[in-house]
Scaffold this motif. Structure first.
Motif, PDB file in Angstrom:
ATOM      1  N   LEU A 140       0.629  -1.110  -0.253  1.00  0.00           N
ATOM      2  CA  LEU A 140      -0.073   0.016  -0.060  1.00  0.00           C
ATOM      3  C   LEU A 140       0.922   1.254   0.024  1.00  0.00           C
ATOM      4  O   LEU A 140       0.331   2.214  -0.513  1.00  0.00           O
ATOM      5  N   ASN A 141       2.079   1.153   0.507  1.00  0.00           N
ATOM      6  CA  ASN A 141       2.848   2.217   0.528  1.00  0.00           C
ATOM      7  C   ASN A 141       3.205   2.890  -0.811  1.00  0.00           C
ATOM      8  O   ASN A 141       3.404   3.867  -1.333  1.00  0.00           O
ATOM      9  N   ARG A 142       3.717   1.710  -1.370  1.00  0.00           N
ATOM     10  CA  ARG A 142       4.022   1.983  -3.007  1.00  0.00           C
ATOM     11  C   ARG A 142       2.906   2.561  -3.887  1.00  0.00           C
ATOM     12  O   ARG A 142       3.043   3.420  -4.439  1.00  0.00           O
ATOM     13  N   ARG A 143       1.760   2.093  -3.598  1.00  0.00           N
ATOM     14  CA  ARG A 143       0.494   2.471  -4.355  1.00  0.00           C
ATOM     15  C   ARG A 143       0.175   3.997  -4.002  1.00  0.00           C
ATOM     16  O   ARG A 143      -0.110   4.892  -4.785  1.00  0.00           O
ATOM     17  N   SER A 144       0.382   4.141  -2.751  1.00  0.00           N
ATOM     18  CA  SER A 144      -0.029   5.686  -2.330  1.00  0.00           C
ATOM     19  C   SER A 144       0.881   6.731  -2.792  1.00  0.00           C
ATOM     20  O   SER A 144       0.599   7.770  -3.304  1.00  0.00           O
ATOM     21  N   LEU A 145       2.517   6.214  -2.739  1.00  0.00           N
ATOM     22  CA  LEU A 145       3.257   7.031  -3.399  1.00  0.00           C
ATOM     23  C   LEU A 145       2.938   7.359  -5.012  1.00  0.00           C
ATOM     24  O   LEU A 145       3.052   8.244  -5.377  1.00  0.00           O
ATOM     25  N   LEU A 146       2.754   6.292  -5.707  1.00  0.00           N
ATOM     26  CA  LEU A 146       2.515   6.583  -7.173  1.00  0.00           C
ATOM     27  C   LEU A 146       1.161   7.202  -7.484  1.00  0.00           C
ATOM     28  O   LEU A 146       1.150   8.186  -8.322  1.00  0.00           O
ATOM     29  N   LYS A 147       0.274   7.349  -6.568  1.00  0.00           N
ATOM     30  CA  LYS A 147      -1.092   8.033  -6.480  1.00  0.00           C
ATOM     31  C   LYS A 147      -0.679   9.527  -6.253  1.00  0.00           C
ATOM     32  O   LYS A 147      -0.827  10.472  -7.092  1.00  0.00           O
ATOM     33  N   ALA A 148       0.019   9.605  -5.321  1.00  0.00           N
ATOM     34  CA  ALA A 148       0.491  11.069  -4.931  1.00  0.00           C
ATOM     35  C   ALA A 148       1.250  11.735  -6.023  1.00  0.00           C
ATOM     36  O   ALA A 148       1.356  12.559  -6.345  1.00  0.00           O
ATOM     37  N   ILE A 149       2.228  11.106  -6.472  1.00  0.00           N
ATOM     38  CA  ILE A 149       3.112  11.507  -7.867  1.00  0.00           C
ATOM     39  C   ILE A 149       2.090  12.006  -8.888  1.00  0.00           C
ATOM     40  O   ILE A 149       2.325  12.933  -9.482  1.00  0.00           O
ATOM     41  N   THR A 150       1.116  10.930  -9.173  1.00  0.00           N
ATOM     42  CA  THR A 150       0.188  11.108 -10.514  1.00  0.00           C
ATOM     43  C   THR A 150      -0.682  12.743 -10.038  1.00  0.00           C
ATOM     44  O   THR A 150      -0.843  13.358 -10.931  1.00  0.00           O
ATOM     45  N   VAL A 151      -1.104  12.434  -9.017  1.00  0.00           N
ATOM     46  CA  VAL A 151      -2.064  13.589  -8.433  1.00  0.00           C
ATOM     47  C   VAL A 151      -1.385  14.963  -8.429  1.00  0.00           C
ATOM     48  O   VAL A 151      -1.603  15.935  -8.959  1.00  0.00           O
ATOM     49  N   GLY A 152      -0.136  14.905  -7.913  1.00  0.00           N
ATOM     50  CA  GLY A 152       0.856  16.173  -7.755  1.00  0.00           C
ATOM     51  C   GLY A 152       1.298  16.701  -9.142  1.00  0.00           C
ATOM     52  O   GLY A 152       1.174  17.894  -9.365  1.00  0.00           O
ATOM     53  N   GLY A 153       1.438  15.498 -10.020  1.00  0.00           N
ATOM     54  CA  GLY A 153       2.016  16.120 -11.200  1.00  0.00           C
ATOM     55  C   GLY A 153       0.744  16.764 -12.220  1.00  0.00           C
ATOM     56  O   GLY A 153       0.891  17.716 -12.661  1.00  0.00           O
ATOM     57  N   THR A 154      -0.296  16.177 -12.074  1.00  0.00           N
ATOM     58  CA  THR A 154      -1.451  16.552 -12.543  1.00  0.00           C
ATOM     59  C   THR A 154      -1.860  18.081 -12.219  1.00  0.00           C
ATOM     60  O   THR A 154      -2.243  19.000 -12.818  1.00  0.00           O
ATOM     61  N   ALA A 155      -1.900  18.196 -10.883  1.00  0.00           N
ATOM     62  CA  ALA A 155      -2.063  19.348 -10.271  1.00  0.00           C
ATOM     63  C   ALA A 155      -1.263  20.436 -10.332  1.00  0.00           C
ATOM     64  O   ALA A 155      -1.575  21.778 -10.876  1.00  0.00           O
ATOM     65  N   SER A 156       0.179  20.149 -10.331  1.00  0.00           N
ATOM     66  CA  SER A 156       1.124  21.314 -10.822  1.00  0.00           C
ATOM     67  C   SER A 156       0.974  21.764 -12.541  1.00  0.00           C
ATOM     68  O   SER A 156       1.035  22.789 -12.752  1.00  0.00           O
ATOM     69  N   ALA A 157       0.530  20.952 -13.156  1.00  0.00           N
ATOM     70  CA  ALA A 157       0.286  21.015 -14.707  1.00  0.00           C
ATOM     71  C   ALA A 157      -0.882  22.051 -14.816  1.00  0.00           C
ATOM     72  O   ALA A 157      -0.892  23.104 -15.620  1.00  0.00           O
ATOM     73  N   ALA A 158      -1.962  21.667 -14.220  1.00  0.00           N
ATOM     74  CA  ALA A 158      -3.171  22.595 -14.137  1.00  0.00           C
ATOM     75  C   ALA A 158      -2.918  24.131 -13.534  1.00  0.00           C
ATOM     76  O   ALA A 158      -3.365  24.777 -14.205  1.00  0.00           O
ATOM     77  N   LEU A 159      -2.019  24.091 -12.485  1.00  0.00           N
ATOM     78  CA  LEU A 159      -1.729  25.416 -12.148  1.00  0.00           C
ATOM     79  C   LEU A 159      -0.896  26.198 -12.917  1.00  0.00           C
ATOM     80  O   LEU A 159      -0.865  27.488 -13.063  1.00  0.00           O
TER      81      LEU A 159
END
Length: 65
Positions: A8-27
């Motif tokens: 679960l830690n690995r999945r959480s990290l991958l989700k956070a990277i994906t969401v963070g990248g998408t959010a920074s691109a949107a900003l």
């Protein structure tokens, strides 16, 4: 044989990277569009500024009375 538990830690990290990248691109995209939208309004110098019209005066009079 035993089943492996999902990491679960690995999945959480991958989700956070994906969401963070998408959010920074949107900003970044919205920041560019905001800067472009504000540039023409700053150039507009034909505005006469505040003008006290009849309906503004009637509003001020209603506040005094």
């Amino acid at each position: 044989m035993s089943k492996q538990q999902p990491d679960l830690n690995r999945r959480s990290l991958l989700k956070a990277i994906t969401v963070g990248g998408t959010a920074s691109a949107a900003l970044a995209v919205s920041g560019i569009s905001i800067a472009q939208a504000q540039a023409p309004s700053a150039i507009n110098t034909k505005s006469k500024g505040y003008q006290e019209t009849a309906h503004v005066r009637s509003y001020y009079d209603s506040l005094r009375g």
